[in-house]
Motif scaffolding. Sequence first.
Motif, mmCIF file in Angstrom:
data_model
loop_
_atom_site.group_PDB
_atom_site.id
_atom_site.type_symbol
_atom_site.label_atom_id
_atom_site.label_comp_id
_atom_site.label_asym_id
_atom_site.label_seq_id
_atom_site.Cartn_x
_atom_site.Cartn_y
_atom_site.Cartn_z
ATOM 1 N N VAL A 246 6.002 -0.354 2.725
ATOM 2 C CA VAL A 246 5.676 0.454 4.033
ATOM 3 C C VAL A 246 4.690 0.268 5.145
ATOM 4 C CG1 VAL A 246 3.581 2.188 4.269
ATOM 5 C CG2 VAL A 246 4.566 2.305 1.882
ATOM 6 N N GLN B 196 5.997 -2.918 6.263
ATOM 7 C CA GLN B 196 7.470 -3.180 6.807
ATOM 8 C C GLN B 196 8.490 -2.124 7.540
ATOM 9 O OE1 GLN B 196 9.024 -6.505 4.945
ATOM 10 N NE2 GLN B 196 8.070 -7.885 5.420
ATOM 11 N N ALA B 197 8.580 -1.132 6.465
ATOM 12 C CA ALA B 197 9.449 -0.211 7.335
ATOM 13 C C ALA B 197 8.603 0.599 8.026
ATOM 14 C CB ALA B 197 9.521 0.616 5.730
ATOM 15 N N ALA C 21 7.444 -1.027 10.582
ATOM 16 C CA ALA C 21 7.614 -2.027 12.292
ATOM 17 C C ALA C 21 7.806 -1.630 13.356
ATOM 18 C CB ALA C 21 7.866 -3.068 11.983
ATOM 19 N N HIS C 22 8.267 -0.898 13.159
ATOM 20 C CA HIS C 22 9.242 -0.021 14.101
ATOM 21 C C HIS C 22 7.926 0.945 15.574
ATOM 22 C CE1 HIS C 22 12.777 1.103 16.407
ATOM 23 N NE2 HIS C 22 13.713 0.213 16.084
ATOM 24 N N ARG D 76 11.760 10.313 21.941
ATOM 25 C CA ARG D 76 11.641 10.043 20.584
ATOM 26 C C ARG D 76 10.978 9.107 19.674
ATOM 27 N NH1 ARG D 76 18.265 9.426 19.793
ATOM 28 N NH2 ARG D 76 18.149 10.876 17.442
ATOM 29 N N ASP E 94 10.707 9.721 15.867
ATOM 30 C CA ASP E 94 11.491 8.776 14.945
ATOM 31 C C ASP E 94 10.001 8.633 13.797
ATOM 32 O OD1 ASP E 94 14.098 8.938 16.370
ATOM 33 O OD2 ASP E 94 13.026 6.875 17.712
ATOM 34 N N GLY F 207 10.452 11.147 11.385
ATOM 35 C CA GLY F 207 11.105 10.634 10.436
ATOM 36 C C GLY F 207 10.960 9.826 9.995
ATOM 37 N N VAL F 208 10.181 8.495 9.814
ATOM 38 C CA VAL F 208 10.495 7.567 8.897
ATOM 39 C C VAL F 208 9.293 7.872 7.607
ATOM 40 C CG1 VAL F 208 9.458 4.880 9.427
ATOM 41 C CG2 VAL F 208 11.304 5.801 10.236
ATOM 42 N N LEU G 3 10.955 10.594 5.037
ATOM 43 C CA LEU G 3 11.521 9.660 4.157
ATOM 44 C C LEU G 3 10.774 8.441 3.410
ATOM 45 C CD1 LEU G 3 13.597 8.128 3.164
ATOM 46 C CD2 LEU G 3 14.241 6.537 5.293
ATOM 47 N N LEU G 4 10.008 7.626 3.968
ATOM 48 C CA LEU G 4 8.843 7.103 3.733
ATOM 49 C C LEU G 4 8.099 8.132 2.228
ATOM 50 C CD1 LEU G 4 7.340 4.688 5.673
ATOM 51 C CD2 LEU G 4 9.619 4.174 4.377
ATOM 52 N N SER H 91 8.517 10.441 0.535
ATOM 53 C CA SER H 91 9.718 11.020 -0.539
ATOM 54 C C SER H 91 10.060 10.219 -1.593
ATOM 55 C CB SER H 91 10.616 11.528 0.173
ATOM 56 O OG SER H 91 12.137 11.619 -0.659
ATOM 57 N N GLY H 92 9.774 8.976 -0.728
ATOM 58 C CA GLY H 92 9.983 7.876 -1.551
ATOM 59 C C GLY H 92 8.140 7.406 -2.371
ATOM 60 N N LEU H 93 7.487 7.554 -2.301
ATOM 61 C CA LEU H 93 6.478 7.272 -3.016
ATOM 62 C C LEU H 93 5.660 8.581 -3.398
ATOM 63 C CD1 LEU H 93 3.733 5.931 0.455
ATOM 64 C CD2 LEU H 93 5.087 5.288 -1.384
#
Lengths: 195, 195
Positions: free
Chosen positions: A156, A158-159, A161-162, A176, A180, A183-184, A187-188, A190-192
Amino acid sequence: MTTDSTLTPEQILSAAEDVLRRFGPAKATVVDIARTLGVSHGSVYRHFPSKAALREAVTQRWLDQAHHRLAAITVERGPAPERLHRWLATLFAAKRRKALDDPEMFATYMTLVNETSSTVEAHIDTLVAQVATILQDGIHQGEFRPTHVGTAARAVFQATAHFHDPAHAAEWSSPRAESDFEGVWALLLSGLRAP
Amino acid sequence: MTTDSTLTPEQILSAAEDVLRRFGPAKATVVDIARTLGVSHGSVYRHFPSKAALREAVTQRWLDQAHHRLAAITVERGPAPERLHRWLATLFAAKRRKALDDPEMFATYMTLVNETSSTVEAHIDTLVAQVATILQDGIHQGEFRPTHVGTAARAVFQATAHFHDPAHAAEWSSPRAESDFEGVWALLLSGLRAP
Protein backbone atom coordinates in the motif's frame (compact mmCIF):
# COMPACT_ATOMS: atom_id res chain seq x y z
CA MET A 1 19.50 35.79 24.30
CA THR A 2 19.28 32.28 25.64
CA THR A 3 21.36 31.27 28.62
CA ASP A 4 23.31 28.03 28.45
CA SER A 5 21.51 26.55 31.45
CA THR A 6 18.00 26.95 30.02
CA LEU A 7 18.87 25.89 26.46
CA THR A 8 16.58 23.08 25.19
CA PRO A 9 17.05 20.71 22.24
CA GLU A 10 13.87 22.16 20.73
CA GLN A 11 15.36 25.69 20.75
CA ILE A 12 18.49 24.39 19.04
CA LEU A 13 16.45 22.61 16.36
CA SER A 14 14.40 25.74 15.67
CA ALA A 15 17.57 27.83 15.42
CA ALA A 16 19.08 25.20 13.12
CA GLU A 17 16.06 25.51 10.82
CA ASP A 18 16.48 29.32 10.72
CA VAL A 19 20.16 28.97 9.89
CA LEU A 20 19.47 26.38 7.19
CA ARG A 21 16.91 28.72 5.68
CA ARG A 22 19.35 31.64 5.62
CA PHE A 23 22.59 29.90 4.60
CA GLY A 24 21.51 26.68 2.89
CA PRO A 25 22.62 23.14 3.83
CA ALA A 26 26.15 23.47 2.42
CA LYS A 27 27.09 26.56 4.44
CA ALA A 28 25.13 26.25 7.71
CA THR A 29 27.45 25.60 10.67
CA VAL A 30 27.05 24.85 14.37
CA VAL A 31 28.75 28.20 15.10
CA ASP A 32 25.98 30.00 13.15
CA ILE A 33 23.36 28.16 15.18
CA ALA A 34 25.07 29.00 18.48
CA ARG A 35 25.38 32.66 17.42
CA THR A 36 21.64 32.80 16.59
CA LEU A 37 20.91 31.53 20.11
CA GLY A 38 23.54 33.73 21.77
CA VAL A 39 25.31 30.72 23.30
CA SER A 40 28.70 29.09 22.79
CA HIS A 41 28.97 26.26 20.27
CA GLY A 42 29.99 24.06 23.20
CA SER A 43 26.46 24.49 24.57
CA VAL A 44 25.01 23.16 21.33
CA TYR A 45 27.40 20.19 21.40
CA ARG A 46 26.22 19.37 24.95
CA HIS A 47 22.85 18.46 23.38
CA PHE A 48 24.05 17.13 20.02
CA PRO A 49 27.47 15.45 20.11
CA SER A 50 28.32 16.22 16.46
CA LYS A 51 27.22 18.27 13.52
CA ALA A 52 26.00 15.05 11.89
CA ALA A 53 23.86 14.23 14.95
CA LEU A 54 22.33 17.70 14.82
CA ARG A 55 21.58 17.46 11.09
CA GLU A 56 19.97 14.08 11.67
CA ALA A 57 17.80 15.46 14.49
CA VAL A 58 16.74 18.39 12.28
CA THR A 59 15.80 15.98 9.48
CA GLN A 60 13.96 13.68 11.86
CA ARG A 61 11.93 16.61 13.22
CA TRP A 62 10.97 17.67 9.71
CA LEU A 63 10.02 14.15 8.63
CA ASP A 64 7.92 13.68 11.77
CA GLN A 65 5.84 16.83 11.27
CA ALA A 66 2.71 14.98 10.17
CA HIS A 67 3.35 11.98 12.44
CA HIS A 68 1.14 13.07 15.31
CA ARG A 69 -1.98 13.27 13.17
CA LEU A 70 -1.11 10.01 11.38
CA ALA A 71 -0.43 8.24 14.68
CA ALA A 72 -3.78 9.51 16.00
CA ILE A 73 -5.65 8.11 12.98
CA THR A 74 -3.83 4.79 13.44
CA VAL A 75 -5.22 4.27 16.96
CA GLU A 76 -8.79 5.46 16.28
CA ARG A 77 -11.58 2.91 16.56
CA GLY A 78 -13.70 3.59 13.44
CA PRO A 79 -13.98 1.52 10.24
CA ALA A 80 -10.53 0.74 8.86
CA PRO A 81 -11.22 1.61 5.17
CA GLU A 82 -12.21 5.19 6.03
CA ARG A 83 -9.25 5.53 8.40
CA LEU A 84 -6.78 4.19 5.82
CA HIS A 85 -8.13 6.61 3.23
CA ARG A 86 -7.84 9.51 5.68
CA TRP A 87 -4.36 8.40 6.76
CA LEU A 88 -3.14 8.40 3.12
CA ALA A 89 -4.88 11.70 2.32
CA THR A 90 -3.37 13.32 5.44
CA LEU A 91 0.10 12.11 4.50
CA PHE A 92 -0.32 13.40 0.93
CA ALA A 93 -1.64 16.78 2.14
CA ALA A 94 1.23 17.19 4.61
CA LYS A 95 3.91 16.35 2.05
CA ARG A 96 2.31 18.49 -0.61
CA ARG A 97 2.04 21.45 1.73
CA LYS A 98 5.73 21.16 2.62
CA ALA A 99 6.75 20.90 -1.03
CA LEU A 100 4.55 23.63 -2.52
CA ASP A 101 4.37 26.21 0.29
CA ASP A 102 8.10 26.39 0.90
CA PRO A 103 9.94 24.87 -2.07
CA GLU A 104 13.34 26.24 -1.02
CA MET A 105 13.15 24.66 2.42
CA PHE A 106 11.85 21.49 0.82
CA ALA A 107 14.95 21.35 -1.40
CA THR A 108 17.14 21.99 1.65
CA TYR A 109 15.55 19.10 3.50
CA MET A 110 15.86 16.87 0.46
CA THR A 111 19.63 17.42 0.64
CA LEU A 112 19.67 16.48 4.33
CA VAL A 113 17.41 13.49 3.74
CA ASN A 114 19.77 12.14 1.10
CA GLU A 115 22.64 12.37 3.61
CA THR A 116 20.87 10.38 6.30
CA SER A 117 19.32 7.34 4.69
CA SER A 118 18.98 5.53 8.04
CA THR A 119 16.73 8.31 9.36
CA VAL A 120 14.53 8.02 6.28
CA GLU A 121 14.36 4.24 6.54
CA ALA A 122 13.27 4.49 10.17
CA HIS A 123 10.67 7.10 9.16
CA ILE A 124 9.29 4.82 6.43
CA ASP A 125 9.26 1.80 8.77
CA THR A 126 7.17 3.80 11.25
CA LEU A 127 4.69 4.79 8.56
CA VAL A 128 4.41 1.27 7.13
CA ALA A 129 3.84 -0.09 10.66
CA GLN A 130 0.95 2.39 11.06
CA VAL A 131 -0.61 1.16 7.81
CA ALA A 132 -0.18 -2.43 9.03
CA THR A 133 -2.03 -1.58 12.25
CA ILE A 134 -4.98 -0.16 10.30
CA LEU A 135 -5.00 -3.20 7.97
CA GLN A 136 -5.00 -5.53 10.97
CA ASP A 137 -7.96 -3.63 12.46
CA GLY A 138 -9.77 -3.92 9.12
CA ILE A 139 -9.25 -7.69 9.03
CA HIS A 140 -10.65 -7.97 12.57
CA GLN A 141 -13.62 -5.84 11.56
CA GLY A 142 -14.25 -8.10 8.55
CA GLU A 143 -13.76 -5.15 6.21
CA PHE A 144 -10.46 -6.33 4.72
CA ARG A 145 -9.60 -9.81 3.44
CA PRO A 146 -7.13 -11.76 5.60
CA THR A 147 -3.58 -11.31 4.32
CA HIS A 148 0.00 -10.92 5.53
CA VAL A 149 -0.37 -7.40 6.89
CA GLY A 150 3.35 -6.57 6.76
CA THR A 151 3.56 -7.34 3.05
CA ALA A 152 0.23 -5.67 2.27
CA ALA A 153 1.15 -2.54 4.26
CA ARG A 154 4.43 -2.19 2.37
CA ALA A 155 2.55 -2.69 -0.92
CA VAL A 156 0.00 0.00 0.00
CA PHE A 157 2.79 2.40 0.92
CA GLN A 158 4.75 1.76 -2.28
CA ALA A 159 1.67 1.79 -4.50
CA THR A 160 0.89 5.30 -3.21
CA ALA A 161 4.47 6.59 -3.64
CA HIS A 162 3.13 9.01 -6.25
CA PHE A 163 1.36 10.84 -3.42
CA HIS A 164 4.00 10.99 -0.70
CA ASP A 165 7.46 10.26 -2.07
CA PRO A 166 9.35 13.57 -2.56
CA ALA A 167 10.66 12.15 -5.86
CA HIS A 168 7.18 12.94 -7.23
CA ALA A 169 6.88 16.44 -5.73
CA ALA A 170 6.93 18.08 -9.18
CA GLU A 171 3.65 16.31 -10.02
CA TRP A 172 1.79 17.41 -6.88
CA SER A 173 0.66 20.73 -8.30
CA SER A 174 -1.00 18.99 -11.26
CA PRO A 175 -4.76 19.65 -11.52
CA ARG A 176 -5.16 15.85 -11.82
CA ALA A 177 -3.31 15.06 -8.57
CA GLU A 178 -6.49 14.76 -6.51
CA SER A 179 -8.39 12.55 -8.95
CA ASP A 180 -5.26 10.45 -9.53
CA PHE A 181 -5.04 9.87 -5.80
CA GLU A 182 -8.67 8.77 -5.65
CA GLY A 183 -8.15 6.49 -8.66
CA VAL A 184 -5.26 4.67 -7.01
CA TRP A 185 -7.16 4.55 -3.72
CA ALA A 186 -10.22 2.95 -5.37
CA LEU A 187 -8.02 0.24 -6.89
CA LEU A 188 -6.21 -0.47 -3.60
CA LEU A 189 -9.42 -0.52 -1.59
CA SER A 190 -10.88 -3.00 -4.05
CA GLY A 191 -7.77 -5.14 -3.54
CA LEU A 192 -8.00 -5.00 0.25
CA ARG A 193 -11.77 -5.45 0.68
CA ALA A 194 -13.09 -8.75 1.98
CA PRO A 195 -15.06 -10.53 -0.76
CA MET B 1 32.06 8.03 -44.04
CA THR B 2 28.40 8.48 -44.84
CA THR B 3 27.34 10.28 -47.98
CA ASP B 4 24.66 12.94 -47.71
CA SER B 5 22.33 11.16 -50.13
CA THR B 6 22.22 7.88 -48.20
CA LEU B 7 21.98 9.45 -44.73
CA THR B 8 19.04 8.07 -42.73
CA PRO B 9 17.34 9.46 -39.62
CA GLU B 10 18.36 6.25 -37.80
CA GLN B 11 22.06 6.88 -38.53
CA ILE B 12 21.74 10.42 -37.24
CA LEU B 13 20.06 9.24 -34.04
CA SER B 14 22.77 6.63 -33.44
CA ALA B 15 25.48 9.23 -34.01
CA ALA B 16 23.65 11.60 -31.66
CA GLU B 17 23.73 8.93 -28.97
CA ASP B 18 27.49 8.47 -29.47
CA VAL B 19 28.05 12.21 -29.22
CA LEU B 20 25.88 12.51 -26.11
CA ARG B 21 27.86 9.69 -24.53
CA ARG B 22 31.18 11.39 -25.28
CA PHE B 23 30.36 15.05 -24.60
CA GLY B 24 27.31 15.00 -22.31
CA PRO B 25 23.98 16.74 -22.94
CA ALA B 26 25.26 20.25 -22.21
CA LYS B 27 28.09 20.18 -24.76
CA ALA B 28 26.82 17.92 -27.56
CA THR B 29 26.18 19.91 -30.76
CA VAL B 30 24.75 19.21 -34.20
CA VAL B 31 28.21 19.98 -35.66
CA ASP B 32 29.69 17.15 -33.52
CA ILE B 33 27.04 14.77 -34.82
CA ALA B 34 27.65 15.79 -38.43
CA ARG B 35 31.44 15.37 -37.94
CA THR B 36 30.93 11.85 -36.53
CA LEU B 37 28.96 10.97 -39.66
CA GLY B 38 31.33 12.78 -42.02
CA VAL B 39 28.55 14.97 -43.40
CA SER B 40 27.74 18.69 -43.26
CA HIS B 41 25.52 19.93 -40.47
CA GLY B 42 23.10 21.03 -43.20
CA SER B 43 22.55 17.35 -44.00
CA VAL B 44 21.53 16.70 -40.41
CA TYR B 45 19.16 19.67 -40.49
CA ARG B 46 17.49 18.26 -43.62
CA HIS B 47 16.19 15.43 -41.41
CA PHE B 48 15.73 17.33 -38.16
CA PRO B 49 14.79 21.01 -38.59
CA SER B 50 16.31 22.13 -35.27
CA LYS B 51 18.59 20.98 -32.49
CA ALA B 52 15.50 20.77 -30.25
CA ALA B 53 13.74 18.49 -32.77
CA LEU B 54 16.81 16.23 -32.88
CA ARG B 55 17.04 16.05 -29.08
CA GLU B 56 13.36 15.20 -28.92
CA ALA B 57 13.77 12.42 -31.48
CA VAL B 58 16.74 11.02 -29.55
CA THR B 59 14.70 11.04 -26.34
CA GLN B 60 11.71 9.45 -28.04
CA ARG B 61 13.90 6.66 -29.41
CA TRP B 62 15.31 5.96 -25.98
CA LEU B 63 11.90 5.99 -24.30
CA ASP B 64 10.49 3.66 -26.95
CA GLN B 65 13.21 1.01 -26.55
CA ALA B 66 10.96 -1.46 -24.69
CA HIS B 67 7.83 -0.46 -26.62
CA HIS B 68 7.94 -3.23 -29.19
CA ARG B 69 7.87 -6.00 -26.62
CA LEU B 70 5.20 -4.18 -24.58
CA ALA B 71 3.08 -3.57 -27.66
CA ALA B 72 3.39 -7.26 -28.56
CA ILE B 73 2.17 -8.35 -25.10
CA THR B 74 -0.74 -5.90 -25.43
CA VAL B 75 -2.11 -7.61 -28.54
CA GLU B 76 -1.58 -11.23 -27.44
CA ARG B 77 -4.66 -13.38 -26.89
CA GLY B 78 -3.89 -15.14 -23.58
CA PRO B 79 -5.41 -14.52 -20.13
CA ALA B 80 -5.24 -10.83 -19.26
CA PRO B 81 -3.91 -11.20 -15.66
CA GLU B 82 -0.79 -13.08 -16.81
CA ARG B 83 -0.26 -10.61 -19.68
CA LEU B 84 -0.63 -7.58 -17.40
CA HIS B 85 1.89 -9.08 -14.98
CA ARG B 86 4.33 -9.80 -17.81
CA TRP B 87 3.77 -6.33 -19.29
CA LEU B 88 4.63 -4.66 -15.96
CA ALA B 89 7.60 -6.98 -15.33
CA THR B 90 8.94 -6.31 -18.84
CA LEU B 91 8.64 -2.56 -18.33
CA PHE B 92 10.40 -2.78 -14.97
CA ALA B 93 13.20 -4.98 -16.38
CA ALA B 94 13.75 -2.65 -19.34
CA LYS B 95 13.91 0.48 -17.17
CA ARG B 96 16.11 -1.19 -14.59
CA ARG B 97 18.52 -2.43 -17.24
CA LYS B 98 18.83 1.07 -18.69
CA ALA B 99 19.40 2.61 -15.25
CA LEU B 100 21.82 0.06 -13.82
CA ASP B 101 23.82 -1.07 -16.87
CA ASP B 102 24.64 2.40 -18.12
CA PRO B 103 24.04 4.92 -15.31
CA GLU B 104 25.87 7.75 -17.09
CA MET B 105 23.73 7.46 -20.19
CA PHE B 106 20.66 7.14 -17.99
CA ALA B 107 21.54 10.47 -16.32
CA THR B 108 22.08 12.02 -19.75
CA TYR B 109 18.68 10.88 -20.91
CA MET B 110 17.10 12.10 -17.69
CA THR B 111 18.36 15.60 -18.56
CA LEU B 112 16.84 15.34 -22.03
CA VAL B 113 13.59 13.93 -20.67
CA ASN B 114 13.23 16.88 -18.32
CA GLU B 115 13.60 19.23 -21.28
CA THR B 116 10.88 17.64 -23.36
CA SER B 117 7.90 17.05 -21.12
CA SER B 118 5.50 16.69 -24.07
CA THR B 119 7.51 13.70 -25.37
CA VAL B 120 7.31 12.07 -21.95
CA GLU B 121 3.58 12.70 -21.68
CA ALA B 122 2.99 11.11 -25.07
CA HIS B 123 5.15 8.15 -24.01
CA ILE B 124 3.14 7.70 -20.81
CA ASP B 125 -0.17 8.05 -22.68
CA THR B 126 0.91 5.24 -25.01
CA LEU B 127 1.82 2.97 -22.10
CA VAL B 128 -1.39 3.70 -20.19
CA ALA B 129 -3.40 2.98 -23.35
CA GLN B 130 -1.68 -0.43 -23.57
CA VAL B 131 -2.62 -1.20 -19.97
CA ALA B 132 -6.21 -0.14 -20.76
CA THR B 133 -6.30 -2.56 -23.70
CA ILE B 134 -5.21 -5.46 -21.49
CA LEU B 135 -7.75 -4.47 -18.80
CA GLN B 136 -10.51 -4.36 -21.42
CA ASP B 137 -9.53 -7.85 -22.61
CA GLY B 138 -9.61 -9.05 -19.01
CA ILE B 139 -13.12 -7.68 -18.50
CA HIS B 140 -14.27 -9.45 -21.67
CA GLN B 141 -12.65 -12.67 -20.47
CA GLY B 142 -14.46 -12.35 -17.13
CA GLU B 143 -11.10 -12.24 -15.33
CA PHE B 144 -11.31 -8.58 -14.28
CA ARG B 145 -14.26 -6.79 -12.71
CA PRO B 146 -16.03 -4.25 -14.97
CA THR B 147 -14.65 -0.76 -14.37
CA HIS B 148 -13.75 2.44 -16.22
CA VAL B 149 -10.67 1.08 -17.97
CA GLY B 150 -9.09 4.50 -18.59
CA THR B 151 -9.17 5.39 -14.89
CA ALA B 152 -8.10 1.91 -13.79
CA ALA B 153 -5.23 1.81 -16.30
CA ARG B 154 -3.91 5.14 -15.07
CA ALA B 155 -4.21 3.90 -11.47
CA VAL B 156 -2.29 0.69 -12.30
CA PHE B 157 0.42 2.71 -14.00
CA GLN B 158 0.74 5.19 -11.12
CA ALA B 159 0.54 2.52 -8.43
CA THR B 160 3.54 0.80 -10.04
CA ALA B 161 5.59 4.01 -10.40
CA HIS B 162 8.09 2.53 -7.96
CA PHE B 163 9.00 0.02 -10.66
CA HIS B 164 9.23 2.16 -13.78
CA ASP B 165 9.47 5.85 -12.93
CA PRO B 166 13.11 6.98 -13.22
CA ALA B 167 12.58 9.02 -10.03
CA HIS B 168 12.86 5.66 -8.21
CA ALA B 169 15.91 4.37 -10.11
CA ALA B 170 18.08 4.52 -6.96
CA GLU B 171 15.85 1.88 -5.34
CA TRP B 172 16.01 -0.60 -8.24
CA SER B 173 19.23 -2.24 -7.11
CA SER B 174 17.70 -3.05 -3.72
CA PRO B 175 17.59 -6.78 -2.93
CA ARG B 176 13.91 -6.25 -2.04
CA ALA B 177 12.98 -4.73 -5.42
CA GLU B 178 11.72 -8.02 -6.87
CA SER B 179 9.61 -9.02 -3.85
CA ASP B 180 8.32 -5.44 -3.52
CA PHE B 181 7.18 -5.60 -7.14
CA GLU B 182 5.35 -8.89 -6.52
CA GLY B 183 3.77 -7.45 -3.36
CA VAL B 184 2.32 -4.47 -5.21
CA TRP B 185 1.27 -6.73 -8.09
CA ALA B 186 -0.62 -9.09 -5.74
CA LEU B 187 -2.52 -6.15 -4.25
CA LEU B 188 -3.38 -4.69 -7.67
CA LEU B 189 -4.43 -8.05 -9.09
CA SER B 190 -6.71 -8.56 -6.10
CA GLY B 191 -8.21 -5.14 -6.84
CA LEU B 192 -8.77 -5.91 -10.53
CA ARG B 193 -10.06 -9.50 -10.24
CA ALA B 194 -13.73 -10.19 -10.83
CA PRO B 195 -15.39 -11.32 -7.58
